[in-house]
Design a protein around this motif. Structure first.
Motif, PDB file in Angstrom:
ATOM      1  N   ARG A  38     -21.511   2.830  14.097  1.00 43.40           N
ATOM      2  CA  ARG A  38     -20.898   1.624  13.554  1.00 43.40           C
ATOM      3  C   ARG A  38     -21.456   0.400  14.252  1.00 43.40           C
ATOM      4  O   ARG A  38     -21.679   0.423  15.465  1.00 43.40           O
ATOM      5  CB  ARG A  38     -19.391   1.714  13.769  1.00 43.40           C
ATOM      6  N   VAL A  39     -21.681  -0.657  13.487  1.00 39.31           N
ATOM      7  CA  VAL A  39     -22.152  -1.925  14.044  1.00 39.31           C
ATOM      8  C   VAL A  39     -21.080  -2.976  13.780  1.00 39.31           C
ATOM      9  O   VAL A  39     -20.655  -3.154  12.640  1.00 39.31           O
ATOM     10  CB  VAL A  39     -23.478  -2.368  13.368  1.00 39.31           C
ATOM     11  N   THR A  40     -20.664  -3.659  14.832  1.00 36.56           N
ATOM     12  CA  THR A  40     -19.632  -4.694  14.669  1.00 36.56           C
ATOM     13  C   THR A  40     -20.151  -6.005  15.234  1.00 36.56           C
ATOM     14  O   THR A  40     -20.540  -6.064  16.408  1.00 36.56           O
ATOM     15  CB  THR A  40     -18.344  -4.296  15.415  1.00 36.56           C
ATOM     16  N   ILE A  41     -20.161  -7.044  14.414  1.00 34.89           N
ATOM     17  CA  ILE A  41     -20.564  -8.369  14.881  1.00 34.89           C
ATOM     18  C   ILE A  41     -19.318  -9.239  14.901  1.00 34.89           C
ATOM     19  O   ILE A  41     -18.720  -9.509  13.861  1.00 34.89           O
ATOM     20  CB  ILE A  41     -21.628  -8.985  13.955  1.00 34.89           C
ATOM     21  N   GLY A  42     -18.932  -9.665  16.092  1.00 30.61           N
ATOM     22  CA  GLY A  42     -17.702 -10.441  16.205  1.00 30.61           C
ATOM     23  C   GLY A  42     -16.537  -9.551  15.814  1.00 30.61           C
ATOM     24  O   GLY A  42     -16.326  -8.488  16.388  1.00 30.61           O
ATOM     25  N   ALA A  43     -15.823  -9.971  14.799  1.00 28.11           N
ATOM     26  CA  ALA A  43     -14.672  -9.179  14.370  1.00 28.11           C
ATOM     27  C   ALA A  43     -14.995  -8.342  13.138  1.00 28.11           C
ATOM     28  O   ALA A  43     -14.154  -7.572  12.673  1.00 28.11           O
ATOM     29  CB  ALA A  43     -13.499 -10.106  14.071  1.00 28.11           C
ATOM     30  N   ASP A  44     -16.205  -8.477  12.586  1.00 25.97           N
ATOM     31  CA  ASP A  44     -16.537  -7.790  11.323  1.00 25.97           C
ATOM     32  C   ASP A  44     -17.330  -6.526  11.557  1.00 25.97           C
ATOM     33  O   ASP A  44     -18.333  -6.527  12.266  1.00 25.97           O
ATOM     34  CB  ASP A  44     -17.384  -8.699  10.427  1.00 25.97           C
ATOM     35  N   THR A  45     -16.912  -5.442  10.922  1.00 30.49           N
ATOM     36  CA  THR A  45     -17.729  -4.231  10.927  1.00 30.49           C
ATOM     37  C   THR A  45     -18.747  -4.387   9.814  1.00 30.49           C
ATOM     38  O   THR A  45     -18.402  -4.506   8.646  1.00 30.49           O
ATOM     39  CB  THR A  45     -16.857  -2.986  10.652  1.00 30.49           C
TER      40      THR A  45
END
Lengths: 298, 375
Positions: free
Chosen positions: B59-66
Motif C-alpha cells: 500500500r502507498v499512502t501520501i499524506g492522508a490518502d491511500t
C-alpha cells in the motif's frame, strides 16, 4: 602549393571539388529534367495551342483557346468546385483517421503495434486498381460489410456506399490514409515517454495528454499527411472514377475525357495546368500561414 | 500524519522482482534520500509512489490518502525527472503553468503562480524562452519550478542532478536545500551518489537488490552500518580478511597485517577458524613514518603505542596525488591498505618508505562471513 591546395586551405571549394559535386548531381538532374520538367514544359506549351475539330490540336499555333474553354464552360467550373471540395473533404477525414490510427499504434503493445502498422503498410503493396476493386467487394450493397450488418440486424436495407460520393471518398481514403499513418507515426515514435509521464504526473488525464503533448509533437507529421492527402486527392482519378457516379467528376477525369474521348488536347492541357496551379497555390498559401503561426516543421 | 508511507510494497517486472516487501515512513516536511547502486530498485520505488508502476502487493499512502492503484494524475505528488522532461513546444512560463492549467486555474492566476515559482528557483527573465535555449542547470530549475507549481503534498526527485557536471551539481544541491527549507514540502530524493545523499538528507535509506537495508540519519548510517554492503557503499574503507583465532566474548582475530588483537564484539556464533571481515576507515588509521609507533595522523597526534591500540609495520607502495589530498597505498604484512593524507601535510610519504600503522579495535567495524554486522 598548387592553386587547388591554396583554395582548399582558404575554405574556397577547389575546382576539382566543384566538378565532383556537379558530376554527382548530374544523373539526378538528368532524371528530373527528362521525366518531369520536359513533359511539364510540353504540357504547358500544349495548353497554348489552338483547338481544332480536325485533329488533336493545331501544330505550331499559339492561342488561348484552351484557357478560354476553362473560363467560359460552366461544367468545368462545377468540376473544379467539386474537385476542391473532394480534396478538402478527403484531407480532413484522412488527417483525423491517420492521427487516431497512428496514436493507437504508438500506444499499443508489441504484437498489436506490429499488427496495426503492418496492416497499414500491407495495403501499399497492392496496386491501386486492385485495391479499389477490393473496396467494391467490401462496401457494395451485397458486399461483406452490408451482409454482416444485415445479419446482425443493425440495418434493414443495405447502405449505399459505392457509386456515389461516399464511395469515392472511402476509396480515396483507402489510398491516402496508409501514407498519412506512416507520416504521423514516424513523428510520434520520436516522442519522449518522459514527457507523457510528466504531463500525467502534473494532472493531465489521457485525453488531455493527447491534446497537450502528443498532438503538438505530431504537428510536422500531420502536416505531411495533409499535404499528401490534398495533392493526391485533388488529382484523384481511379477512386472517383471507379467508385463514384457521374456526378463525382474530378478534373483528372475531365482531362482524360478531353484527351482520349473528345481528342481536345489544348483544353485538356489547360485544365491540367490550372489544376496544378491551384494545388501549388493552396499549398504555398497554407504552408505560409502555418509557418508564420508557429514552427510547423521545426 | 506522515508525509509518505509505504507498506509491504512489492513490484515485479515479469520474472524479476524489482522491489521486495518494502516498508518505509517519511515524515511530513522531511528531505528523505533513497540511496543505492544501479539496479537496486530505488527508481522503481519512486515510480510506484508516483503511480507509473502498480505494486503487486502493498500500500502507498501520501499524506492522508491511500493512493495505491490510483493514476498519476490523481495523486497529490509531482516528480522531477532525471532528464527534466520539459515540453519543448511550450515556453518556460507555459511549462511551469502546466500543472495549474490541468487543475483548471484561469490564465492570469496560473501565470502569476508560475512567475512566483520561477522567482523561487531564480529563473526570472526566462519566461519566454524555450527549453532548447536553456542550459542543463537552467532546465533543472525550470523542472523543479514546474513540479512545485502544483503545490504538491510530496515532491519526488529521480536523480535530477546526475546529468550535470560536478561543480554545477554541488551548487544545485545547496539550491535544493535552500528551496526545501523555504517551501517545506516533503521530498523523496533518489540518488546513487553518497555525497549527494549526505549533503541533502534529513534521513536516508540504503537500498540493495530491491530491499531496504538500513534507514537512518546519514551520520548514524555511516558510523553504524547494518551490514557489509552499507559499509562498502558509503565512503571508502579498507576491508581486511581476518580469522577467528580464539572464540568467545571479545574474540581474538588474526589478520594478514601481522598482529592479532581482540575485537570488542560479543562473538556470538563465531567459532574458531571462522572468517571475519574487519573494516578500517582510512580516517581511523594513524600512519607514521618509520617503524616507531609515534603516530602523526594528518596533524592530530595520537598517544604513541597506547594500550588497546594495534600497531603494524609496513611500507608505502604508491602515492596518488588527487589535488587537495593524497591517497597513500600501503603494504602491511600480507594486506594492502590505504590512507588519505592532506596534500599540505607536514610529513609527506613516498613509495618505499617504512611506515607504522596504528588503530584502535573499537574504531573498526566487524562483519561475519555472510556480510552481517558483528556487534
Amino acid at each position: 602549393m598548387s592553386l587547388s591546395d591554396a583554395r582548399s586551405t582558404l575554405g574556397v571549394p577547389s575546382l576539382s571539388a566543384r566538378w565532383r559535386t556537379v558530376a554527382l548531381l548530374l544523373p539526378l538532374a538528368a532524371l528530373n529534367t527528362g521525366v518531369f520538367l520536359v513533359p511539364m514544359a510540353y504540357l504547358l506549351r500544349l495548353s497554348f495551342t489552338a483547338r481544332t475539330p480536325q485533329g488533336a490540336f493545331v501544330e505550331g499555333s499559339l492561342s488561348l483557346d484552351g484557357y478560354r474553354y476553362v473560363a467560359e464552360t460552366p461544367l468545368v467550373h462545377d468540376i473544379f468546385g467539386f474537385t476542391l471540395l473532394f480534396g478538402v473533404l478527403v484531407t480532413a477525414l484522412a488527417v483525423v483517421v491517420s492521427v487516431l490510427y497512428a496514436y493507437a499504434a504508438w500506444r499499443a503493445a508489441g504484437g498489436w503495434r506490429a499488427l496495426l502498422l503492418g496492416g497499414a503498410v500491407l495495403s501499399l503493396f497492392t496496386t491501386i486498381v486492385v485495391k479499389l476493386f477490393a473496396v467494391v467487394l467490401v462496401f457494395s450493397p451485397r458486399g461483406v460489410l452490408n451482409d454482416a450488418l444485415t445479419e446482425l440486424g443493425v440495418i434493414a436495407s443495405p447502405l449505399l456506399l459505392i457509386d456515389n460520393l461516399a464511395g469515392a471518398v472511402i476509396a480515396q481514403l483507402y489510398i491516402v490514409v496508409p501514407y498519412g499513418v506512416l507520416a504521423v507515426y514516424a513523428v510520434l515514435s520520436t516522442l519522449d515517454d518522459r514527457q507523457v509521464e510528466a504531463a500525467l504526473d502534473l494532472g493531465a488525464d489521457r485525453p488531455r495528454v493527447f491534446r497537450e503533448v502528443v498532438l503538438p509533437h505530431a504537428r510536422p507529421g500531420i502536416a505531411v499527411a495533409g499535404i499528401i492527402s490534398f495533392t493526391w486527392s485533388v488529382g484523384a482519378y481511379p477512386a472517383p472514377l471507379l467508385l463514384g457516379s457521374g456526378s463525382e467528376q474530378t478534373t483528372a477525369i475531365l482531362v482524360s475525357q478531353l484527351l482520349l474521348t473528345d481528342f481536345d488536347w489544348p483544353a485538356a492541357a489547360a485544365v491540367a495546368v490550372v489544376t496544378v496551379a491551384v494545388v501549388l497555390t493552396t499549398l504555398v498559401v497554407g504552408l505560409r500561414r502555418f509557418a508564420s503561426g508557429g514552427e510547423l516543421l521545426g | 500524519m506522515s508525509g509518505l508511507e509505504l507498506d509491504g510494497v512489492a513490484v515485479a517486472y515479469g520474472d524479476t522482482t524489482a522491489v521486495k516487501d518494502l516498508s518505509l515512513s517519511v515524515e511530513s516536511g522531511e528531505l528523505f534520500c533513497l540511496l543505492g547502486p544501479s539496479g537496486s530498485g530505488k527508481s522503481t520505488v519512486l515510480r510506484a509512489i508516483a503511480g507509473f508502476e502498480t505494486p503487486d502487493r502493498g500500500r502507498v499512502t501520501i499524506g492522508a490518502d491511500t493512493v495505491t492503484g490510483a493514476p498519476p494524475y490523481d495523486r497529490d505528488c509531482s516528480m522531477v525527472f532525471q532528464d527534466w522532461a520539459l515540453f519543448p513546444q511550450q515556453t518556460v512560463l507555459e511549462n511551469v503553468a502546466f500543472g495549474p492549467k490541468m487543475d483548471g486555474v484561469d490564465r492570469e492566476t496560473r501565470e502569476a503562480r508560475a512567475r512566483e515559482m520561477l522567482e523561487l528557483v531564480e529563473m526570472t527573465g526566462h519566461e519566454s524562452d524555450r527549453p532548447a535555449e536553456l542550459s542543463g542547470g537552467q532546465k533543472q530549475r525550470v523542472a523543479l519550478a514546474r513540479s512545485l507549481a502544483v503545490d504538491p503534498e510530496l515532491l519526488l526527485l529521480d536523480e535530477p542532478l546526475s546529468n550535470l557536471d560536478r561543480k554545477l551539481r554541488e551548487t544545485m544541491q545547496l539550491e535544493l536545500k535552500r528551496i526545501h527549507d523555504r517551501v517545506g514540502t516533503t521530498m523523496v530524493y533518489v540518488t546513487h551518489d553518497q555525497d549527494e545523499a549526505f549533503t541533502l538528507a534529513d534521513r536516508m535509506a540504503v537500498m540493495d537488490e530491491g530491499r531496504l537495508v538500513q534507514v537512518g540519519v546519514p551520520e548514524r548510517v555511516y558510523d553504524d552500518p547494518a551490514d557489509r554492503f552499507v559499509e562498502s557503499f558509503l565512503g571508502t574503507t579498507n576491508f581486511v580478511a581476518a580469522t577467528v583465532e580464539r572464540a568467545g566474548d571479545c574474540p581474538r582475530l588474526s589478520t594478514p597485517m601481522g598482529p592479532s588483537f581482540e575485537a570488542p564484539i560479543d562473538g556470538d556464533g563465531l567459532a574458531s577458524g571462522d572468517d571475519v571481515t574487519v573494516s578500517l576507515r582510512p580516517e581511523r588509521l594513524a600512519v607514521s613514518a618509520g617503524s616507531a609507533p609515534a603516530a602523526v595522523d594528518g596533524g592530530v597526534s595520537a598517544r604513541p603505542g597506547g594500550s588497546g591500540r594495534v600497531a603494524a609495520t609496513g611500507a608505502v607502495v604508491e602515492t596518488i596525488h588527487r589535488g587537495s589530498d593524497v591517497r597513500v597505498r600501503l603494504s602491511v604484512g600480507d594486506a594492502e591498505l590505504f590512507v588519505e593524507q592532506s596534500a599540505a601535510a607536514a610529513v609527506r610519504l613516498s613509495p618505499g618508505d617504512d611506515v607504522t600503522v596504528e588503530f584502535a579495535p573499537s574504531d573498526a567495524t566487524y562483519f561475519d562471513a555472510a556480510g552481517g554486522r558483528c556487534r
